[in-house]
Scaffold this motif. Structure first.
Motif, PDB file in Angstrom:
ATOM      1  N   ASP A  40     -51.418  44.525 -22.308  1.00  0.00           N
ATOM      2  CA  ASP A  40     -51.631  45.789 -23.016  1.00  0.00           C
ATOM      3  C   ASP A  40     -50.314  46.508 -23.325  1.00  0.00           C
ATOM      4  OD1 ASP A  40     -50.942  46.560 -20.487  1.00  0.00           O
ATOM      5  OD2 ASP A  40     -52.660  47.879 -20.159  1.00  0.00           O
ATOM      6  N   GLY A  41     -49.188  45.887 -23.091  1.00  0.00           N
ATOM      7  CA  GLY A  41     -47.898  46.469 -23.426  1.00  0.00           C
ATOM      8  C   GLY A  41     -47.229  47.197 -22.284  1.00  0.00           C
ATOM      9  N   GLY A  42     -47.949  47.476 -21.215  1.00  0.00           N
ATOM     10  CA  GLY A  42     -47.372  48.161 -20.069  1.00  0.00           C
ATOM     11  C   GLY A  42     -46.949  47.178 -19.008  1.00  0.00           C
ATOM     12  N   PRO A  43     -46.431  47.683 -17.912  1.00  0.00           N
ATOM     13  CA  PRO A  43     -46.033  46.782 -16.823  1.00  0.00           C
ATOM     14  C   PRO A  43     -47.269  46.180 -16.167  1.00  0.00           C
ATOM     15  CG  PRO A  43     -45.764  49.068 -16.152  1.00  0.00           C
ATOM     16  CD  PRO A  43     -46.125  49.077 -17.608  1.00  0.00           C
ATOM     17  N   PRO A  44     -47.142  44.996 -15.554  1.00  0.00           N
ATOM     18  CA  PRO A  44     -48.295  44.400 -14.862  1.00  0.00           C
ATOM     19  C   PRO A  44     -48.685  45.244 -13.653  1.00  0.00           C
ATOM     20  CG  PRO A  44     -46.312  43.131 -14.465  1.00  0.00           C
ATOM     21  CD  PRO A  44     -45.966  44.158 -15.487  1.00  0.00           C
ATOM     22  N   HIS A  45     -49.927  45.111 -13.231  1.00  0.00           N
ATOM     23  CA  HIS A  45     -50.434  45.903 -12.114  1.00  0.00           C
ATOM     24  C   HIS A  45     -50.672  45.027 -10.895  1.00  0.00           C
ATOM     25  CE1 HIS A  45     -51.094  48.752 -15.338  1.00  0.00           C
ATOM     26  NE2 HIS A  45     -51.214  49.690 -14.420  1.00  0.00           N
ATOM     27  N   VAL A  46     -50.475  45.623  -9.723  1.00  0.00           N
ATOM     28  CA  VAL A  46     -50.701  44.956  -8.445  1.00  0.00           C
ATOM     29  C   VAL A  46     -51.770  45.751  -7.705  1.00  0.00           C
ATOM     30  CG1 VAL A  46     -49.646  44.299  -6.260  1.00  0.00           C
ATOM     31  CG2 VAL A  46     -48.328  44.179  -8.355  1.00  0.00           C
ATOM     32  N   ASP A  47     -52.759  45.044  -7.149  1.00  0.00           N
ATOM     33  CA  ASP A  47     -53.810  45.697  -6.388  1.00  0.00           C
ATOM     34  C   ASP A  47     -53.389  45.816  -4.930  1.00  0.00           C
ATOM     35  OD1 ASP A  47     -55.303  45.810  -8.681  1.00  0.00           O
ATOM     36  OD2 ASP A  47     -56.430  43.978  -8.231  1.00  0.00           O
ATOM     37  N   ILE A  48     -53.405  47.050  -4.415  1.00  0.00           N
ATOM     38  CA  ILE A  48     -52.985  47.343  -3.045  1.00  0.00           C
ATOM     39  C   ILE A  48     -54.159  47.973  -2.300  1.00  0.00           C
ATOM     40  CG2 ILE A  48     -51.367  48.643  -1.608  1.00  0.00           C
ATOM     41  CD1 ILE A  48     -49.978  46.575  -3.308  1.00  0.00           C
ATOM     42  N   ALA A  49     -54.519  47.389  -1.155  1.00  0.00           N
ATOM     43  CA  ALA A  49     -55.570  47.956  -0.312  1.00  0.00           C
ATOM     44  C   ALA A  49     -54.943  48.983   0.620  1.00  0.00           C
ATOM     45  CB  ALA A  49     -56.259  46.864   0.485  1.00  0.00           C
ATOM     46  N   VAL A  50     -55.516  50.179   0.637  1.00  0.00           N
ATOM     47  CA  VAL A  50     -55.002  51.264   1.467  1.00  0.00           C
ATOM     48  C   VAL A  50     -56.114  51.687   2.422  1.00  0.00           C
ATOM     49  CG1 VAL A  50     -54.121  53.630   1.453  1.00  0.00           C
ATOM     50  CG2 VAL A  50     -53.472  52.049  -0.358  1.00  0.00           C
ATOM     51  N   ALA A  51     -55.815  51.666   3.721  1.00  0.00           N
ATOM     52  CA  ALA A  51     -56.783  52.088   4.735  1.00  0.00           C
ATOM     53  C   ALA A  51     -56.771  53.602   4.840  1.00  0.00           C
ATOM     54  CB  ALA A  51     -56.447  51.458   6.072  1.00  0.00           C
ATOM     55  N   LEU A  52     -57.949  54.193   4.738  1.00  0.00           N
ATOM     56  CA  LEU A  52     -58.035  55.648   4.804  1.00  0.00           C
ATOM     57  C   LEU A  52     -57.808  56.165   6.219  1.00  0.00           C
ATOM     58  CD1 LEU A  52     -61.101  56.189   2.462  1.00  0.00           C
ATOM     59  CD2 LEU A  52     -58.685  56.499   1.923  1.00  0.00           C
ATOM     60  N   ALA A  53     -58.078  55.331   7.218  1.00  0.00           N
ATOM     61  CA  ALA A  53     -57.906  55.745   8.614  1.00  0.00           C
ATOM     62  C   ALA A  53     -56.439  55.710   9.040  1.00  0.00           C
ATOM     63  CB  ALA A  53     -58.728  54.847   9.538  1.00  0.00           C
ATOM     64  N   GLU A  54     -55.597  55.013   8.295  1.00  0.00           N
ATOM     65  CA  GLU A  54     -54.174  54.887   8.633  1.00  0.00           C
ATOM     66  C   GLU A  54     -53.364  55.951   7.903  1.00  0.00           C
ATOM     67  OE1 GLU A  54     -52.492  52.616  10.585  1.00  0.00           O
ATOM     68  OE2 GLU A  54     -54.359  51.669  11.228  1.00  0.00           O
ATOM     69  N   SER A  55     -52.205  56.249   8.466  1.00  0.00           N
ATOM     70  CA  SER A  55     -51.275  57.156   7.791  1.00  0.00           C
ATOM     71  C   SER A  55     -50.499  56.365   6.736  1.00  0.00           C
ATOM     72  CB  SER A  55     -50.306  57.757   8.809  1.00  0.00           C
ATOM     73  OG  SER A  55     -49.493  56.735   9.354  1.00  0.00           O
ATOM     74  N   ALA A  56     -49.681  57.043   5.977  1.00  0.00           N
ATOM     75  CA  ALA A  56     -48.857  56.364   4.976  1.00  0.00           C
ATOM     76  C   ALA A  56     -47.922  55.373   5.661  1.00  0.00           C
ATOM     77  CB  ALA A  56     -48.057  57.384   4.170  1.00  0.00           C
ATOM     78  N   HIS A  57     -47.366  55.784   6.795  1.00  0.00           N
ATOM     79  CA  HIS A  57     -46.473  54.894   7.545  1.00  0.00           C
ATOM     80  C   HIS A  57     -47.231  53.679   8.074  1.00  0.00           C
ATOM     81  CE1 HIS A  57     -44.185  53.492  11.083  1.00  0.00           C
ATOM     82  NE2 HIS A  57     -43.148  53.740  10.299  1.00  0.00           N
ATOM     83  N   GLY A  58     -48.446  53.882   8.564  1.00  0.00           N
ATOM     84  CA  GLY A  58     -49.254  52.775   9.076  1.00  0.00           C
ATOM     85  C   GLY A  58     -49.625  51.791   7.973  1.00  0.00           C
ATOM     86  N   ASN A  59     -49.985  52.295   6.802  1.00  0.00           N
ATOM     87  CA  ASN A  59     -50.299  51.416   5.671  1.00  0.00           C
ATOM     88  C   ASN A  59     -49.070  50.632   5.232  1.00  0.00           C
ATOM     89  OD1 ASN A  59     -53.126  51.668   4.952  1.00  0.00           O
ATOM     90  ND2 ASN A  59     -52.668  53.810   4.525  1.00  0.00           N
ATOM     91  N   ALA A  60     -47.928  51.306   5.181  1.00  0.00           N
ATOM     92  CA  ALA A  60     -46.691  50.623   4.784  1.00  0.00           C
ATOM     93  C   ALA A  60     -46.323  49.556   5.809  1.00  0.00           C
ATOM     94  CB  ALA A  60     -45.555  51.632   4.633  1.00  0.00           C
TER      95      ALA A  60
END
Length: 115
Positions: A40-60
């Motif tokens: 579609d002309g934009g950059p490709p997309h990557v699907d990332i699963a993020v756990a709602l129970a984890e913090s940003a640091h925990g997900n990273a």
């Protein structure tokens, strides 16, 4: 998403039974370090699963642990395939030498005795 919220537009899938969501984030740099464009002309997309129970640091931490494990696994696979290739080459070379030895041992015997 209907209101055009930019964060809501990144959500690809809600998995509330497992307390996670899947975000479709733009991948601005490909695995080769060059910029690519999607169909579609934009950059490709990557699907990332993020756990709602984890913090940003925990997900990273979880994502980098998966990345590190996959990198180590691919390195081990490369080493194992290199080792297997060397073993196959050595085996082929050994068989070739044995075949040449057997070829030299064969001598022509006369079929009939001459009187």
């Amino acid at each position: 998403q209907q209101n055009g919220n930019p964060i809501a537009l990144l959500i690809k899938k809600l998995d509330l039974e497992n307390d996670s969501i899947v975000l479709s984030l733009p991948d601005t740099i490909s695995s080769y370090g060059e910029e690519e464009e999607d169909s579609d002309g934009g950059p490709p997309h990557v699907d990332i699963a993020v756990a709602l129970a984890e913090s940003a640091h925990g997900n990273a931490r979880n994502m980098f642990a998966k990345y590190r494990a996959s990198k180590e696994k691919s390195q081990k696979t490369i080493e194992a395939s290199t080792k297997a290739l060397k073993a196959a080459e050595a085996n082929a070379q050994r068989q070739l030498i044995e075949a040449q030895k057997n070829k030299r041992m064969v001598t022509v015997m006369p079929q009939r005795k001459m009187h």
